[in-house]
Scaffold this motif. Structure first.
Motif, mmCIF file in Angstrom:
data_model
loop_
_atom_site.group_PDB
_atom_site.id
_atom_site.type_symbol
_atom_site.label_atom_id
_atom_site.label_comp_id
_atom_site.label_asym_id
_atom_site.label_seq_id
_atom_site.Cartn_x
_atom_site.Cartn_y
_atom_site.Cartn_z
ATOM 1 N N PRO A 1 0.803 -1.223 0.000
ATOM 2 C CA PRO A 1 0.000 0.000 0.000
ATOM 3 C C PRO A 1 0.830 1.264 0.000
ATOM 4 O O PRO A 1 0.562 2.201 -0.751
ATOM 5 C CB PRO A 1 -0.843 -0.138 1.269
ATOM 6 N N ASP A 2 1.899 1.341 0.873
ATOM 7 C CA ASP A 2 2.694 2.569 0.919
ATOM 8 C C ASP A 2 3.534 2.730 -0.342
ATOM 9 O O ASP A 2 3.820 3.829 -0.787
ATOM 10 C CB ASP A 2 3.589 2.588 2.163
ATOM 11 N N GLU A 3 3.981 1.626 -0.951
ATOM 12 C CA GLU A 3 4.711 1.705 -2.200
ATOM 13 C C GLU A 3 3.816 2.195 -3.335
ATOM 14 O O GLU A 3 4.291 2.846 -4.260
ATOM 15 C CB GLU A 3 5.306 0.340 -2.537
ATOM 16 N N SER A 4 2.540 1.882 -3.272
ATOM 17 C CA SER A 4 1.626 2.380 -4.293
ATOM 18 C C SER A 4 1.543 3.899 -4.232
ATOM 19 O O SER A 4 1.537 4.583 -5.272
ATOM 20 C CB SER A 4 0.231 1.771 -4.098
ATOM 21 N N LEU A 5 1.473 4.447 -3.004
ATOM 22 C CA LEU A 5 1.455 5.903 -2.871
ATOM 23 C C LEU A 5 2.783 6.501 -3.331
ATOM 24 O O LEU A 5 2.813 7.532 -4.022
ATOM 25 C CB LEU A 5 1.171 6.277 -1.411
ATOM 26 N N TRP B 1 3.667 10.823 11.195
ATOM 27 C CA TRP B 1 3.434 9.449 11.650
ATOM 28 C C TRP B 1 1.939 9.154 11.758
ATOM 29 O O TRP B 1 1.445 8.132 11.260
ATOM 30 C CB TRP B 1 4.125 9.257 12.996
ATOM 31 N N ALA B 2 1.193 10.073 12.403
ATOM 32 C CA ALA B 2 -0.249 9.868 12.550
ATOM 33 C C ALA B 2 -0.947 9.902 11.197
ATOM 34 O O ALA B 2 -1.808 9.062 10.879
ATOM 35 C CB ALA B 2 -0.834 10.933 13.486
ATOM 36 N N ALA B 3 -0.569 10.902 10.377
ATOM 37 C CA ALA B 3 -1.196 11.005 9.057
ATOM 38 C C ALA B 3 -0.819 9.824 8.177
ATOM 39 O O ALA B 3 -1.617 9.363 7.356
ATOM 40 C CB ALA B 3 -0.794 12.314 8.393
ATOM 41 N N GLY B 4 0.409 9.319 8.370
ATOM 42 C CA GLY B 4 0.857 8.197 7.554
ATOM 43 C C GLY B 4 0.013 6.962 7.767
ATOM 44 O O GLY B 4 -0.401 6.296 6.810
ATOM 45 N N GLY C 1 -3.727 3.365 5.771
ATOM 46 C CA GLY C 1 -4.940 2.568 5.999
ATOM 47 C C GLY C 1 -5.987 2.836 4.936
ATOM 48 O O GLY C 1 -6.654 1.921 4.439
ATOM 49 N N THR C 2 -6.112 4.144 4.599
ATOM 50 C CA THR C 2 -7.078 4.490 3.548
ATOM 51 C C THR C 2 -6.662 3.893 2.205
ATOM 52 O O THR C 2 -7.496 3.380 1.442
ATOM 53 C CB THR C 2 -7.183 6.014 3.425
ATOM 54 N N ILE C 3 -5.350 3.953 1.947
ATOM 55 C CA ILE C 3 -4.851 3.382 0.693
ATOM 56 C C ILE C 3 -5.092 1.871 0.658
ATOM 57 O O ILE C 3 -5.518 1.306 -0.364
ATOM 58 C CB ILE C 3 -3.358 3.698 0.530
ATOM 59 N N CYS C 4 -4.831 1.216 1.785
ATOM 60 C CA CYS C 4 -5.042 -0.227 1.854
ATOM 61 C C CYS C 4 -6.500 -0.574 1.583
ATOM 62 O O CYS C 4 -6.820 -1.487 0.820
ATOM 63 C CB CYS C 4 -4.609 -0.752 3.225
ATOM 64 N N TRP C 5 -7.401 0.184 2.225
ATOM 65 C CA TRP C 5 -8.843 -0.055 2.000
ATOM 66 C C TRP C 5 -9.215 0.209 0.545
ATOM 67 O O TRP C 5 -9.984 -0.557 -0.064
ATOM 68 C CB TRP C 5 -9.646 0.855 2.923
ATOM 69 N N ALA C 6 -8.644 1.296 -0.019
ATOM 70 C CA ALA C 6 -8.964 1.628 -1.407
ATOM 71 C C ALA C 6 -8.454 0.549 -2.350
ATOM 72 O O ALA C 6 -9.145 0.153 -3.299
ATOM 73 C CB ALA C 6 -8.355 2.985 -1.769
#
Length: 479
Positions: A8-12, A168-171, A176-181
């Motif tokens: 997910p983070d690599e996608s962003l 950190w909090a926003a990440g 999480g939003t990216i993972c759900w998306a």
């Protein structure tokens, strides 16, 4: 690079990193150009910082092209976090606003690397800042006032730590939003794929249904044609059988009549006696003619039944006189054989609404068969009354019928294969005609038999009940 296999983070990072590198690279080149125009030839550190930023952009782009998203993000994040701090070398600490750009590296780490990366980058940036502030001599700088050092150190530490905490909090929220998306997108793609597969299957099924419908239509036409041809052939066969049966009966009746007259009235030939041999031959001619006439009558009845032209003259018929007549006939057929004739019906019995001629034909056929295949033992004719019908039967202790033959014995031209049966050859039509005649009366016929122990042929007829209505008797048939 396939995004479907990325985390997910690599996608962003794959979405953000290319434009970010383009902006940073452009800015670094512009800064390097401005420095060249300013002609700072005595101090090379600004040029080195600009070239270091350009080199970081190049290294990050190289790693990005190789699909190494995390290392590419780490390179550019540390470049954005540490190079602004390194601007202390050419510009000093006091009134140096470039060092505050270090916070962009912390934010970039949270977006490009992982939710925990901003804390690591911020901690390392603070360490480098403390190194520049506490040991300026290592980098060719004069010692700065302690108040400035404390002020810049506290402000930068709070800024970097605060930005790291927010990143950190926003990440975690962003990832999480990216993972759900991504999960939702994957489900949508899978459902879309299943929908396409289902649609293809449905289209294929519809095509097959249309093809089957066309084949069914052609088969239906063929069946209609075949049925019409079969009905025409059936009518032709029935007509032929009826015509031939009728044409054969006339000469047979003449043969039977003349042979009977020759035996019963020999005086008609000028009083000359007929020798025993000739009389025996004439008697055999009469028996053969009667047998052939019975065969023709059976074929004619079969043709009428199959063509639906056999009409029944149903009237209330008393059963006891009819059964008594059958008993007398059976007694005559048995002659002197050691066979006991039993009566198994009470008197009186209710009347039945039937065609008396046809019911007599059924009983005579069953009784004749019992006499043919019973050489010792007994033959019984019986009847009993049920609620809405009368059950009649002819029972014998003859050779019996095997279970494998009982299912076909009522078919046309079917006979039991045995030595006793071969001595009494028949047409195989009698039982099938009997069953049809019984069914035409609204009854049913069945067989109970055991090989070597005899047979019982039973059938039902609808009974007639009489009710008194205003002094008059009305016949009702219960079906």
């Amino acid at each position: 690079m396939q995004r479907s296999n990325a985390l997910p983070d690599e996608s962003l990072a794959a979405e953000v990193l290319p434009p970010l590198l383009a902006v940073i690279g452009t800015s670094a080149l512009m800064a390097f150009g401005l420095l060249l125009l300013a002609e700072w030839r005595t101090d090379l550190s600004p040029y080195i910082l600009s070239l270091a930023l350009i080199a970081s952009v190049g290294m990050s782009g190289f790693l990005l092209r190789r699909g190494q998203l995390r290392p590419a993000g780490m390179v550019i994040s540390y470049a954005l976090a540490l190079l602004p701090i390194a601007s202390i070398i050419p510009f000093g600490v006091a009134n140096n606003t470039l060092i505050f750009l270090s916070a962009t590296g912390v934010v970039a780490a949270g977006v490009l690397v992982a939710p925990d990366a901003p804390i690591t980058v911020a901690r390392n940036a603070i360490g480098v800042l403390m190194l520049f502030l506490l040991f300026p001599g290592l980098f060719g700088q004069a010692r700065t006032d302690l108040a400035v050092i404390l002020s810049v150190g506290m402000i930068m530490s709070m800024l970097l730590i605060g930005v790291a905490a927010l990143a950190w909090a926003a990440g975690y929220t962003i990832h999480g939003t990216i993972c759900w998306a991504l999960e939702t997108s994957g489900k949508s793609e899978r459902r879309e794929h299943q929908l396409r597969v289902t649609q293809a299957d449905l289209e294929r099924t519809l095509r097959e249904r249309d093809q089957l419908s066309d084949r069914l239509y052609k088969i239906t036409l063929d069946l209609e044609t075949a049925r019409a041809e079969a009905e025409a052939a059936y009518r032709s066969k029935a007509s032929f059988m009826a015509t031939m049966s009728h044409e054969l009966r006339t000469p047979l009746n003449i043969i039977i009549g003349f042979s009977s007259a020759m035996i019963d009235h020999p005086e008609m030939y000028e009083g000359e006696p007929i020798s025993e041999g000739v009389a025996a031959d004439i008697a055999e001619i009469r028996r053969s003619g009667q047998h052939l006439l019975g065969l023709i009558n059976d074929i004619l009845d079969l043709a009428r039944i199959e063509a639906g032209r056999l009409e029944l003259n149903k009237v209330p018929v008393p059963l006891v006189p009819l059964l008594d007549e059958i008993m007398r006939t059976v007694s005559g057929l048995l002659k002197d054989r050691p066979v006991l004739l039993r009566r198994e019906y009470p008197s009186p019995l209710p009347s039945v609404l039937v065609d008396g001629v046809r019911v007599r034909q059924v009983l005579l056929n069953l009784a004749s068969n019992a006499c043919k295949f019973t050489s010792v033992g007994e033959i019984a004719v019986g009847a009993r009354v049920e609620a809405s019908e009368v059950i009649l039967w002819v029972r014998d202790t003859g050779m019996g019928i095997a279970g494998t033959d009982q299912t076909r014995i009522f078919n046309q031209f079917e006979q039991v294969e045995s030595n006793d049966a071969k001595q009494h050859r028949g047409t195989g039509l009698g039982l099938s005609i009997c069953r049809w005649l019984v069914e035409l009366h609204g009854g049913r016929m069945w067989l109970e038999s055991e090989l070597g122990k005899g047979s019982t042929f039973s059938f039902t007829l609808p009974r007639v009940q009489t009710i008194h209505n205003g002094g008059a008797l009305a016949a009702l048939t219960e079906r």
